[in-house]
Design a protein around this motif. Structure first.
Motif, short mmCIF file in Angstrom:
data_model
loop_
_atom_site.label_atom_id
_atom_site.label_comp_id
_atom_site.label_asym_id
_atom_site.label_seq_id
_atom_site.Cartn_x
_atom_site.Cartn_y
_atom_site.Cartn_z
N THR A 4 0.41 -3.40 58.05
CA THR A 4 -0.24 -4.24 59.06
C THR A 4 -1.63 -4.62 58.61
N GLY A 5 -2.13 -5.73 59.17
CA GLY A 5 -3.49 -6.17 58.88
C GLY A 5 -4.52 -5.16 59.36
N ALA A 6 -4.20 -4.43 60.43
CA ALA A 6 -5.14 -3.44 60.96
C ALA A 6 -5.43 -2.35 59.93
N ASP A 7 -4.45 -2.01 59.10
CA ASP A 7 -4.63 -1.00 58.05
C ASP A 7 -5.68 -1.45 57.03
N ALA A 41 -6.80 -12.88 54.62
CA ALA A 41 -7.70 -11.93 55.28
C ALA A 41 -6.90 -11.06 56.25
N ALA A 42 -7.25 -9.78 56.31
CA ALA A 42 -6.61 -8.84 57.23
C ALA A 42 -7.46 -8.74 58.50
N ASN A 43 -6.81 -8.76 59.64
CA ASN A 43 -7.49 -8.78 60.93
C ASN A 43 -7.29 -7.48 61.71
N THR A 44 -8.25 -7.15 62.56
CA THR A 44 -8.19 -5.91 63.34
C THR A 44 -7.03 -5.89 64.32
N ASP A 45 -6.52 -7.06 64.72
CA ASP A 45 -5.40 -7.10 65.66
C ASP A 45 -4.05 -6.90 64.97
N GLY A 46 -4.07 -6.63 63.65
CA GLY A 46 -2.84 -6.36 62.93
C GLY A 46 -2.23 -7.58 62.27
N THR A 47 -2.81 -8.76 62.47
CA THR A 47 -2.29 -9.98 61.84
C THR A 47 -3.03 -10.23 60.53
N PHE A 48 -2.60 -11.24 59.81
CA PHE A 48 -3.27 -11.72 58.61
C PHE A 48 -3.57 -13.20 58.81
N GLN A 62 6.99 -10.65 62.04
CA GLN A 62 8.31 -11.23 62.30
C GLN A 62 9.36 -10.23 61.80
N ASP A 63 9.62 -9.21 62.58
CA ASP A 63 10.58 -8.16 62.20
C ASP A 63 10.19 -7.47 60.90
N GLY A 64 8.88 -7.12 60.77
CA GLY A 64 8.42 -6.35 59.63
C GLY A 64 7.81 -7.16 58.50
N ILE A 65 8.00 -8.48 58.52
CA ILE A 65 7.39 -9.37 57.52
C ILE A 65 6.41 -10.25 58.28
N TYR A 66 5.20 -10.36 57.76
CA TYR A 66 4.20 -11.20 58.41
C TYR A 66 4.35 -12.62 57.93
#
Length: 114
Positions: A4-7, A41-48, A62-66
């Motif tokens: 995840t982006g949060a990581d 860029a990785a975002n704190t909400d878990g997205t990229f 999207q089911d484990g793939i961003y």
């Protein structure tokens, strides 16, 4: 594996790409934006966020793939994915689908900046 982006929040990544003839016929390479300028860029909400050509695309889980699939009014489509990070580098793809069966897929590698 980082999933995840949060990581990785606050991190940015440069993009290298490969569009082999099997994935993108030479006549279709012009369908791709200038991927040499792309940044992930990785975002704190878990997205990229994938930025290229003055556009920002939000890649969501999207089911484990961003990724994102963007359908355009002219019948063309853009699909971008970030498949995961392993040993510090990420992998993904950028696909442009045009009319009359034209397509181009570039395989992406994401490398940490700094």
């Amino acid at each position: 594996a980082v999933t995840t982006g949060a990581d990785l929040a606050g991190s940015s990544f440069s993009v290298t790409w490969d569009a082999s003839a099997a994935m993108c016929p030479d006549d279709n390479k012009s369908m791709l934006p200038d991927l040499n300028t792309a940044v992930l860029a990785a975002n704190t909400d878990g997205t990229f966020t994938f930025s290229v050509g003055g556009k920002d695309y939000s890649l969501t889980n999207q089911d484990g793939i961003y990724g994102i699939t963007d359908m355009h009014d002219d019948g063309t489509m853009t699909a971008i994915s970030m498949n995961g990070f392993y040993e510090g580098k990420g992998q993904g793809s950028y696909t442009a689908i045009g009319t009359e069966g034209k397509y181009c897929t570039a395989l992406l590698t994401f490398t940490p900046n700094g």
